[in-house]
Every structure is written in structure tokens, then in C-alpha cells.
Design a protein around this motif. Structure first.
Motif, PDB file in Angstrom:
ATOM      1  N   LYS A   3       0.613   1.200  -3.109  1.00  0.00           N
ATOM      2  CA  LYS A   3      -0.170   1.372  -1.898  1.00  0.00           C
ATOM      3  C   LYS A   3      -1.329   0.378  -1.869  1.00  0.00           C
ATOM      4  O   LYS A   3      -1.833  -0.073  -2.895  1.00  0.00           O
ATOM      5  N   LYS A   4      -1.741   0.052  -0.687  1.00  0.00           N
ATOM      6  CA  LYS A   4      -2.811  -0.916  -0.504  1.00  0.00           C
ATOM      7  C   LYS A   4      -4.027  -0.249   0.125  1.00  0.00           C
ATOM      8  O   LYS A   4      -3.959   0.888   0.590  1.00  0.00           O
ATOM      9  N   THR A   5      -5.118  -0.994   0.131  1.00  0.00           N
ATOM     10  CA  THR A   5      -6.393  -0.430   0.587  1.00  0.00           C
ATOM     11  C   THR A   5      -7.025  -1.320   1.639  1.00  0.00           C
ATOM     12  O   THR A   5      -7.128  -2.549   1.466  1.00  0.00           O
ATOM     13  N   LYS A  41       0.301   4.124   5.858  1.00  0.00           N
ATOM     14  CA  LYS A  41       0.832   3.518   4.633  1.00  0.00           C
ATOM     15  C   LYS A  41      -0.244   3.048   3.661  1.00  0.00           C
ATOM     16  O   LYS A  41       0.057   2.748   2.508  1.00  0.00           O
ATOM     17  N   ILE A  42      -1.470   2.945   4.130  1.00  0.00           N
ATOM     18  CA  ILE A  42      -2.532   2.420   3.279  1.00  0.00           C
ATOM     19  C   ILE A  42      -3.689   3.399   3.179  1.00  0.00           C
ATOM     20  O   ILE A  42      -3.837   4.313   3.988  1.00  0.00           O
ATOM     21  N   THR A  82      -3.950  -4.653  -9.740  1.00  0.00           N
ATOM     22  CA  THR A  82      -3.338  -5.756  -9.010  1.00  0.00           C
ATOM     23  C   THR A  82      -3.145  -6.969  -9.925  1.00  0.00           C
ATOM     24  O   THR A  82      -4.117  -7.455 -10.515  1.00  0.00           O
ATOM     25  N   SER A  90      -4.315  -6.516  -3.055  1.00  0.00           N
ATOM     26  CA  SER A  90      -3.971  -5.175  -2.577  1.00  0.00           C
ATOM     27  C   SER A  90      -5.069  -4.622  -1.679  1.00  0.00           C
ATOM     28  O   SER A  90      -4.901  -3.575  -1.059  1.00  0.00           O
ATOM     29  N   TRP A 372       1.495  -7.600   5.332  1.00  0.00           N
ATOM     30  CA  TRP A 372       0.719  -7.006   4.226  1.00  0.00           C
ATOM     31  C   TRP A 372       0.740  -5.481   4.313  1.00  0.00           C
ATOM     32  O   TRP A 372       0.956  -4.787   3.330  1.00  0.00           O
ATOM     33  N   TYR A 373       0.539  -4.969   5.523  1.00  0.00           N
ATOM     34  CA  TYR A 373       0.545  -3.516   5.721  1.00  0.00           C
ATOM     35  C   TYR A 373       1.939  -2.943   5.464  1.00  0.00           C
ATOM     36  O   TYR A 373       2.089  -1.922   4.774  1.00  0.00           O
ATOM     37  N   SER A 375       4.221  -3.901   3.570  1.00  0.00           N
ATOM     38  CA  SER A 375       4.650  -3.939   2.169  1.00  0.00           C
ATOM     39  C   SER A 375       4.016  -2.849   1.314  1.00  0.00           C
ATOM     40  O   SER A 375       4.337  -2.708   0.137  1.00  0.00           O
ATOM     41  N   SER A 376       3.120  -2.074   1.895  1.00  0.00           N
ATOM     42  CA  SER A 376       2.518  -0.948   1.166  1.00  0.00           C
ATOM     43  C   SER A 376       3.497   0.221   1.234  1.00  0.00           C
ATOM     44  O   SER A 376       3.835   0.711   2.315  1.00  0.00           O
ATOM     45  N   THR A 377       3.966   0.680   0.067  1.00  0.00           N
ATOM     46  CA  THR A 377       5.100   1.610   0.042  1.00  0.00           C
ATOM     47  C   THR A 377       4.739   3.077  -0.069  1.00  0.00           C
ATOM     48  O   THR A 377       5.551   3.936   0.248  1.00  0.00           O
TER      49      THR A 377
END
Length: 396
Positions: A3-5, A41-42, A82, A90, A372-373, A375-377
Motif C-alpha cells: 500500500k502507498k501513502t 487503495k492508499i 520502500t 511509496s 502510482w495509485y 499500483s497500490s494493492t
């Protein structure tokens, strides 16, 4: 990919502080909650840049902010494990600035994108055709400004009741973005005929003999000409007598910070550079500016030979210059430009508070809906389902 932030980083303006974005960061929290629902997703976090000294030249303030932001983002990247935060971060950040905070945000992005930035009183030195690096760290996804005078403050701010502004100076000074010096940014001709802001203020202080008040500023206005008359009146509106009495050094130090607003060509150059960077890197750039509504009827007032338009705004608006996306935030309760400028994030004083939230969230979610968004799983629990945690409001 984990997950991304997304970090929403809030920056106050001249003489602002921790209450700029509402009690207990209410506006920041509301905006975060809306965006979190739209971007499941983030993880969406809030960072509020601590209250800082809005004095000294702009370049110094930008460097201090960049150092602080880099440390915060590094901490988040380390916590996320990361592998290569500069190549594939990330964490991405949207800088959200009110008033002069928006200029601080733009200067920070331009500095990050410039491989060897050289800082000056106007931020980084800017060439006519700047070259930007494709690697940004921290990675800034966009700049969302709230009533930032990228092209100077509208002369109508003084024209529509300067004396009333002076009476309210003790309260407006907390967030007013250098009204006096700023107005010179509205008129390039002023830089040719009028002395610098520091000399004008110095002359006024000397002539008043420590007594303060409008008559002394009137004498200063006679010396600096038509454009200076507007500026000198504005300066009196936000410099209270106690602060003038403390001496010229206090005044000049704070005017130095907002002095970038006095140089019209530098204002335009900053905007052009940000527009170019926005287009090259697909970064968001928008300004939600205040406009008076029903409570303040349009007026046609002649000031130093200029007829003001019917729209009463705090900021000078772009006409032909490409300046990003600008959208009006109409306040039907405010009776003057400064009141609307200061009340943007107060539900009781801004009837369009909810509309402001929706517009701000729409800009940010549009900017972040990208590869980018996607790809956050890992899905992040919605705010009402998540275990309550304290927001990351940094105070040091």
C-alpha cells in the motif's frame, strides 16, 4: 507492491499558525476523510507544518520547510520498507498552502525539481527556460493553494475600506499576507516610480515621531506617488502601533518575507515556472481564491485613477497569463476581502465551507488517480471502519 501513502501537507501563511485550518485542524481532517473515501487503495495522512517565523527572506523559509518535509517523508518511507524511495516512492505529497503558504509550497516544488537550486530573497533563482529533474524527492503530486496572491494582492483590498481594515488590524495581522508591500506586486509601474517597501515604511515611521496613525502614513503616500499611496495605506492597515513602536528592524524583517509580492516580474516568472513544471511532470497546480458574494455589493470606486472591477477578490486574478487552474470560492457572509481571506476554513463564517471541501477534494483526487495509485494493492479501511488513531499533526 504494498500500500502507498498520500500526505496532505498544510502550510499556513504570513503570521498564521496552528488555527489557520480550523480548530483542531478541522478543515484538514474533513478534507482527509473525503479523499480517503475517494482513494481507498492508499493511506491518506495529514501533516501540518508547525507555526514558523514568517520573517527573513523567502529562500530561508523554503529551505527550512524542505528540510522538515524531507525528514517526515524519509520516516514514512523507512517505516514502509520502500526499497528505492527516490526511484519508486511509496509516499507522494500534495502541498496545501493558505495565502503566502501557497508561494512557499510552489517555491519548494521548484527547488526540489531544480538539481542545484540557488536561493534568494524571491526563493530559487529562475531562468527563462528552466530545466527540471524528472526525479523528485520528496515526490510532490501537486500544489493546492487557498487564496494565494501568486500575482499580487488586489488593490481593491484597500480601496474598499482601508480605514476599516486599520481598525481591525489587531485581528487581521495574524494571517494577512503583507498587505502594504504586497500591493506593489499588482502594478509593475510601481517599482519604477516608488521607493522600496522598506524605505517607504522607514519614512513613515520617521515622520510619525512614534505617534502612529493615518496622518503620518498620508505624508508617506504623498512622497511615493499614486501606487505608493495604495501601498502605504495598506501598510497602515496591518501594522499596529505597538509593532511600529518596537522599531524598524521588526517591520523590515517581516516585510522581507512578504517582499517577494512587491516584484511583479518575479511573481510572473514563478507562476510560469510552476506551470511548465506542472505540464512536464503532470503535477497538479490550482488556486481556490475568495470572492465576496451577497453580503458585499459590488462597488465602483476610483482609487489613484483606477476603476475597480465588480468582482471583489483578495488576489489579483490572471488575465492572459497561464497560471494553473483558478476557481472562485464565493463567501456570501463576508463583507470585506480580508474577512473572506481569513474565514475560508471556518464553518460559521463561510457558508460555502462544504463547497470548498468538495472542490479541494476534487482537485486532489483527480491528480492522484494515476498509475502510482493503481499500483497500490492493499485496501485501506474507510475512516469510519478503522481503529481510531491520532492524526499526525506535527508541532516540532
Amino acid at each position: 507492491m504494498a500500500k502507498k501513502t498520500l500526505v496532505l501537507c498544510f502550510i499556513h501563511g504570513f503570521r498564521g499558525g496552528n488555527l489557520t485550518f480550523g480548530d483542531n485542524y478541522r478543515f484538514a481532517e474533513h478534507l482527509r476523510d473525503i479523499i480517503a473515501k475517494e482513494l481507498p487503495k492508499i493511506d491518506v495522512k495529514v501533516l501540518v507544518y508547525p507555526k514558523y517565523e514568517t520573517r527573513g527572506d523567502l529562500g530561508e523559509c523554503v529551505m527550512r520547510f524542505r528540510t522538515w518535509l524531507e525528514e517526515k517523508v524519509i520516516d514514512l518511507e523507512v517505516a514502509a520498507g520502500t526499497p528505492s524511495p527516490t526511484i519508486d516512492p511509496s509516499v507522494r505529497t500534495v502541498l496545501i498552502g493558505h495565502s503566502m503558504g501557497g508561494i512557499l509550497a510552489v517555491e519548494s516544488v521548484l527547488g526540489i525539481a531544480s538539481e542545484q537550486p540557488i536561493y534568494s530573497e524571491d526563493g530559487i533563482q529562475k531562468s527563462e527556460i528552466p530545466n527540471f529533474s524528472s526525479l523528485l524527492f520528496p515526490y510532490i503530486q501537486g500544489v493546492l493553494a487557498f487564496d494565494t496572491p501568486f500575482l499580487g494582492i488586489s488593490p481593491g483590498v484597500v480601496a474598499h475600506g482601508a480605514e476599516g481594515h486599520y481598525q481591525a488590524a489587531s485581528t487581521t495581522i495574524t494571517q494577512l499576507s503583507g498587505l502594504g508591500a504586497s500591493l506593489w506586486g499588482a502594478n509593475q509601474a510601481a517599482t519604477k516610480s516608488a521607493p522600496s517597501g522598506s524605505r517607504a515604511v522607514g519614512a513613515a515611521q520617521k515622520s510619525q515621531g512614534g505617534g502612529g496613525g493615518w496622518p503620518a502614513w498620508g505624508k508617506a503616500a504623498m512622497l511615493v506617488g499614486a501606487a505608493g499611496a495604495v501601498a502605504a495605506g495598506g501598510a497602515a492597515a496591518w501594522l499596529n502601533r505597538e509593532q511600529i513602536g518596537q522599531g524598524f528592524s521588526w517591520v523590515s524583517s517581516h516585510l522581507e518575507f512578504v517582499g517577494c509580492l512587491a516584484r511583479a516580474e518575479e511573481l510572473k516568472k514563478r507562476v510560469k515556472c510552476m506551470v511548465q513544471l506542472s505540464q512536464e511532470m503532470k503535477l497538479g497546480y490550482a488556486n481556490l481564491y475568495t470572492r465576496l458574494g451577497k453580503a458585499a455589493a459590488p462597488k465602483q470606486i476610483s482609487v489613484v485613477g483606477t476603476i475597480m472591477g465588480k468582482d471583489r477578490t483578495f488576489c489579483n486574478l490572471p488575465k492572459e497569463l497561464k497560471a494553473g487552474e483558478w476557481k472562485a470560492a464565493v463567501n456570501d457572509k463576508a463583507t470585506d476581502e480580508i474577512g473572506a481571506h481569513m474565514a475560508m476554513f471556518e464553518e460559521d463564517e463561510n457558508p460555502a465551507y462544504d463547497t470548498l471541501l468538495i472542490d479541494a477534494a476534487a482537485y486532489i483526487t483527480t491528480w492522484v488517480h494515476n498509475d502510482w495509485y493503481e499500483s497500490s494493492t492493499e485496501d485501506i479501511p474507510q475512516p469510519e471502519e478503522a481503529t481510531p488513531t491520532e492524526p499526525q499533526h506535527t508541532t516540532s
